[in-house]
Scaffold this motif. Structure first.
Motif, mmCIF file in Angstrom:
data_model
loop_
_atom_site.group_PDB
_atom_site.id
_atom_site.type_symbol
_atom_site.label_atom_id
_atom_site.label_comp_id
_atom_site.label_asym_id
_atom_site.label_seq_id
_atom_site.Cartn_x
_atom_site.Cartn_y
_atom_site.Cartn_z
ATOM 1 N N THR A 116 0.817 -1.213 0.000
ATOM 2 C CA THR A 116 0.000 0.000 0.000
ATOM 3 C C THR A 116 0.856 1.271 0.000
ATOM 4 O O THR A 116 0.353 2.359 0.261
ATOM 5 N N ASP A 117 2.136 1.141 -0.278
ATOM 6 C CA ASP A 117 2.989 2.323 -0.399
ATOM 7 C C ASP A 117 2.504 3.171 -1.573
ATOM 8 O O ASP A 117 2.110 2.651 -2.621
ATOM 9 N N LEU A 118 2.541 4.482 -1.407
ATOM 10 C CA LEU A 118 2.019 5.381 -2.438
ATOM 11 C C LEU A 118 2.745 5.251 -3.770
ATOM 12 O O LEU A 118 2.182 5.580 -4.821
ATOM 13 N N SER A 119 3.975 4.783 -3.758
ATOM 14 C CA SER A 119 4.700 4.619 -5.010
ATOM 15 C C SER A 119 4.066 3.567 -5.917
ATOM 16 O O SER A 119 4.380 3.498 -7.103
ATOM 17 N N ASN A 120 3.150 2.774 -5.366
ATOM 18 C CA ASN A 120 2.455 1.750 -6.147
ATOM 19 C C ASN A 120 1.133 2.235 -6.731
ATOM 20 O O ASN A 120 0.395 1.441 -7.323
ATOM 21 N N PHE A 121 0.825 3.537 -6.577
ATOM 22 C CA PHE A 121 -0.488 4.052 -6.973
ATOM 23 C C PHE A 121 -0.360 5.302 -7.831
ATOM 24 O O PHE A 121 0.641 6.011 -7.795
ATOM 25 N N ASP A 122 -1.417 5.557 -8.596
ATOM 26 C CA ASP A 122 -1.515 6.763 -9.404
ATOM 27 C C ASP A 122 -2.277 7.871 -8.684
ATOM 28 O O ASP A 122 -2.044 9.053 -8.946
ATOM 29 N N THR A 123 -3.212 7.488 -7.803
ATOM 30 C CA THR A 123 -4.060 8.475 -7.132
ATOM 31 C C THR A 123 -4.321 8.060 -5.695
ATOM 32 O O THR A 123 -4.546 6.882 -5.415
ATOM 33 N N LEU A 124 -4.307 9.042 -4.806
ATOM 34 C CA LEU A 124 -4.684 8.861 -3.403
ATOM 35 C C LEU A 124 -5.973 9.631 -3.147
ATOM 36 O O LEU A 124 -6.061 10.826 -3.440
ATOM 37 N N VAL A 125 -6.983 8.956 -2.588
ATOM 38 C CA VAL A 125 -8.245 9.591 -2.216
ATOM 39 C C VAL A 125 -8.279 9.741 -0.701
ATOM 40 O O VAL A 125 -8.129 8.769 0.046
ATOM 41 N N LEU A 126 -8.476 10.984 -0.238
ATOM 42 C CA LEU A 126 -8.614 11.283 1.184
ATOM 43 C C LEU A 126 -10.063 11.676 1.435
ATOM 44 O O LEU A 126 -10.431 12.848 1.330
ATOM 45 N N PRO A 127 -10.949 10.703 1.774
ATOM 46 C CA PRO A 127 -12.376 10.992 1.918
ATOM 47 C C PRO A 127 -12.732 11.442 3.342
ATOM 48 O O PRO A 127 -13.095 10.651 4.184
ATOM 49 N N GLU A 128 -12.599 12.740 3.573
ATOM 50 C CA GLU A 128 -12.880 13.358 4.866
ATOM 51 C C GLU A 128 -12.070 12.723 6.001
ATOM 52 O O GLU A 128 -12.612 12.072 6.900
ATOM 53 N N ALA A 136 5.672 12.648 8.844
ATOM 54 C CA ALA A 136 6.150 11.727 7.805
ATOM 55 C C ALA A 136 5.078 11.488 6.748
ATOM 56 O O ALA A 136 5.381 11.391 5.552
ATOM 57 N N GLU A 137 3.816 11.394 7.157
ATOM 58 C CA GLU A 137 2.740 11.176 6.202
ATOM 59 C C GLU A 137 2.564 12.382 5.291
ATOM 60 O O GLU A 137 2.341 12.235 4.082
ATOM 61 N N LYS A 138 2.671 13.570 5.837
ATOM 62 C CA LYS A 138 2.531 14.771 5.018
ATOM 63 C C LYS A 138 3.667 14.862 3.996
ATOM 64 O O LYS A 138 3.436 15.236 2.838
ATOM 65 N N THR A 139 4.859 14.499 4.412
ATOM 66 C CA THR A 139 5.974 14.468 3.474
ATOM 67 C C THR A 139 5.709 13.458 2.370
ATOM 68 O O THR A 139 5.957 13.721 1.184
ATOM 69 N N ALA A 140 5.182 12.299 2.747
ATOM 70 C CA ALA A 140 4.880 11.252 1.767
ATOM 71 C C ALA A 140 3.833 11.722 0.765
ATOM 72 O O ALA A 140 3.994 11.542 -0.454
ATOM 73 N N ILE A 141 2.754 12.327 1.239
ATOM 74 C CA ILE A 141 1.674 12.768 0.355
ATOM 75 C C ILE A 141 2.171 13.829 -0.616
ATOM 76 O O ILE A 141 1.947 13.745 -1.832
ATOM 77 N N MET A 142 2.849 14.836 -0.082
ATOM 78 C CA MET A 142 3.286 15.947 -0.921
ATOM 79 C C MET A 142 4.347 15.503 -1.935
ATOM 80 O O MET A 142 4.346 15.959 -3.080
ATOM 81 N N THR A 143 5.235 14.615 -1.531
ATOM 82 C CA THR A 143 6.243 14.109 -2.465
ATOM 83 C C THR A 143 5.601 13.265 -3.554
ATOM 84 O O THR A 143 5.969 13.342 -4.733
ATOM 85 N N PHE A 144 4.624 12.459 -3.164
ATOM 86 C CA PHE A 144 3.865 11.655 -4.120
ATOM 87 C C PHE A 144 3.242 12.531 -5.200
ATOM 88 O O PHE A 144 3.353 12.254 -6.403
ATOM 89 N N VAL A 145 2.579 13.613 -4.785
ATOM 90 C CA VAL A 145 1.946 14.507 -5.759
ATOM 91 C C VAL A 145 2.998 15.212 -6.605
ATOM 92 O O VAL A 145 2.891 15.284 -7.835
ATOM 93 N N LYS A 146 4.014 15.736 -5.956
ATOM 94 C CA LYS A 146 5.059 16.467 -6.680
ATOM 95 C C LYS A 146 5.693 15.610 -7.756
ATOM 96 O O LYS A 146 6.041 16.097 -8.834
ATOM 97 N N ASN A 147 5.808 14.308 -7.499
ATOM 98 C CA ASN A 147 6.445 13.402 -8.449
ATOM 99 C C ASN A 147 5.474 12.795 -9.458
ATOM 100 O O ASN A 147 5.853 11.894 -10.202
ATOM 101 N N GLY A 148 4.229 13.244 -9.473
ATOM 102 C CA GLY A 148 3.306 12.813 -10.522
ATOM 103 C C GLY A 148 2.034 12.153 -10.057
ATOM 104 O O GLY A 148 1.219 11.756 -10.883
ATOM 105 N N GLY A 149 1.818 12.019 -8.754
ATOM 106 C CA GLY A 149 0.603 11.383 -8.252
ATOM 107 C C GLY A 149 -0.596 12.313 -8.267
ATOM 108 O O GLY A 149 -0.473 13.532 -8.326
ATOM 109 N N GLY A 150 -1.797 11.721 -8.222
ATOM 110 C CA GLY A 150 -3.035 12.482 -8.117
ATOM 111 C C GLY A 150 -3.535 12.470 -6.689
ATOM 112 O O GLY A 150 -3.439 11.450 -5.997
#
Length: 480
Positions: A116-128, A136-150
């Motif tokens: 379930t690491d974000l590097s295995n996904f194209d999009t992350l949904v945060l439903p409320e 660490a999670e905020k760094t992961a989310i922002m890096t994921f998006v910066k590098n091409g994630g949705g």
């Protein structure tokens, strides 16, 4: 430095003499960047931040991480259990999506080895989300998006603290955007309003080319507010931000109920209420509302089109087509640390002068700042591969000795030119009126130039008196 009248005798960079980078060389994205969107598109729904607290049930299935464990071939929303099951089942039935859930008790991570690491996904949904993300999670989310994630962020009204921990989705998502280690300078170009709007049917803007409003899942006309909030847009911080649906009586930068933006080479969507994604079904004991099938709105089309766009599956209205593009950063010498290598610039523009600080490293591109009539230019040609979504980013600092608050005496244009030198687009024009402390990220979608060789060009023009300095650093042209 305000009021600094500088000499034209700027320092010559030693790195430029050595020519450490070959002109036109492309710098590949880090190995940890998300793979290019492929079929099936990989979507991760978060359930690690109290998404089922109280009356909420924001999951696609009780089988986690893999919803197929509940039903491997769902045909109806009740085949999976959760208030988001309609969303999940609709995607699953297309055959183009691979869906997973981050279970309760887990943490969001990027660049690791778990399934379930974000590097295995194209999009992350945060439903409320209803608990704060860790550092660490905020760094992961922002890096994921910066590098091409949705990133799909679904909020709710202020005060919707379903687990009574003192935090609601408004505060949690704003904290993600303003208190992270990657970029806390309003990276997406909007903030979520602390409002509790009881009811409304926000209307879509008129934009027939927008892939979220006019996608493969249908046309979006209205959404639904049943106790929700809106966002305030700040295009001066990120010019890519765009409101798509607005609260009745609002437009422009206020009252945006659904908005999109970009960050780095990734895409972002915001929705101001969880009611539109609620299909009215879920685990027993929850009080739910069927906004998904509300006849006065087109919430299903909005959710599904936006998911497709975020995952790179769309070909217009916010990015190039996904599926065949190798993620990369295309500009050579993007931070100017190798001097004039790969850039064409007016003499002395690329400098390590201490009179203006670089954002990172020692070098930057400093246009104008003389206090006399002059023009400075900075440019680089680059080929954007076909089938790619492309985003131009740069950090800009403007300082000035001008005192006016209404007249743009000195300007900087950011433009895209074709191989013949014809201006294809003026992305933005900045002036002495944009003066501010520090650097601000500027981001532009240039996906429409995929398959072409274009020149990214900056032209600074200064008037006869009182200096204005336009200082650029950390450029990037990201494709995914």
């Amino acid at each position: 430095m305000l009021g600094f009248r500088r000499s034209r005798h700027r320092l010559t960079t030693a790195a430029a003499v050595f020519g450490l980078l070959v002109a036109g060389a492309a710098v590949q994205a880090s190995a940890a960047a998300p793979a290019a969107a492929a079929t099936p598109h990989r979507i991760l729904f978060d359930n690690a931040h109290a998404e089922t607290a109280g009356n909420a049930d924001w999951i696609i299935s009780t089988s986690q991480p893999d919803p197929l464990g509940q039903d491997s071939s769902p045909s109806a929303e009740t085949d999976w259990t959760g208030a988001l099951s309609s969303w999940g089942v609709a995607l699953q039935k297309t055959g183009d999506y691979s869906l997973k859930t981050l279970p309760s008790g887990s943490s969001l991570a990027y660049g690791g080895s778990t399934a379930t690491d974000l590097s295995n996904f194209d999009t992350l949904v945060l439903p409320e989300p209803n608990t704060l993300f860790t550092t660490a999670e905020k760094t992961a989310i922002m890096t994921f998006v910066k590098n091409g994630g949705g990133l799909f962020m679904v909020s709710d009204h202020t005060g919707a603290d379903r687990n009574s921990d003192g935090e609601d989705a408004v505060e949690i998502l704003n904290d993600l955007m303003t208190n992270n280690s990657v970029d806390s300078t309003d990276p997406f170009g909007f903030s979520i309003d602390s409002l509790s709007i009881s009811s409304d049917y926000p209307s879509a803007i008129s934009d027939s080319s927008n892939a979220v409003l006019h996608g493969s899942f249908g046309t979006v006309t209205k959404s639904l507010i049943a106790s929700g909030t809106t966002a305030t847009l700040k295009p001066a911080d990120n010019s890519a931000v765009k409101g798509l649906l607005y609260r009745t009586g609002y437009s422009g930068n206020t009252g945006a109920f659904f908005a999109t933006s970009t960050f780095g080479s990734g895409r972002v969507a915001f929705w101001g209420d969880s009611s539109p994604i609620d299909d009215g079904t879920g685990q027993s004991g929850n009080t739910l509302y069927d906004g998904w099938n509300d006849t006065g709105a087109t919430n299903a089309a909005l959710a599904l089109n936006a998911t497709e766009w975020l995952a790179g599956g769309s070909s217009s209205g916010g990015g190039g087509g996904g599926g065949t593009c190798t993620a990369a950063q295309l500009l050579a010498n993007p931070g100017f640390e190798s001097g004039n290598t790969s850039w064409t610039a007016t003499s002395g523009v690329i400098t390590n002068s201490s009179s203006e600080a670089a954002r990172t490293g020692s070098y930057k591109a400093w246009l104008n700042g003389y206090g006399s009539a002059n023009t400075d230019t900075l440019s680089q040609s680059v080929t954007i591969p076909s089938g790619c979504a492309a985003t131009l980013n740069f950090y800009l600092h403007v300082d000035t000795a001008e005192t006016t608050t209404s007249t743009a005496y000195d300007t900087l244009k950011a433009q895209v030119l074709n191989s013949s030198g014809t201006v294809l687009s003026t992305l933005a024009t900045y002036s002495n009126l944009n003066a501010a402390s520090g650097y601000t990220l500027r981001s532009f979608d240039v996906s429409s130039y995929a398959g072409q060789t274009v020149t990214v060009k900056f032209t600074g023009t200064e008037g006869s008196t009182l200096q204005t300095s336009f200082v650029l650093d950390d450029t990037a042209l990201n494709v995914s």
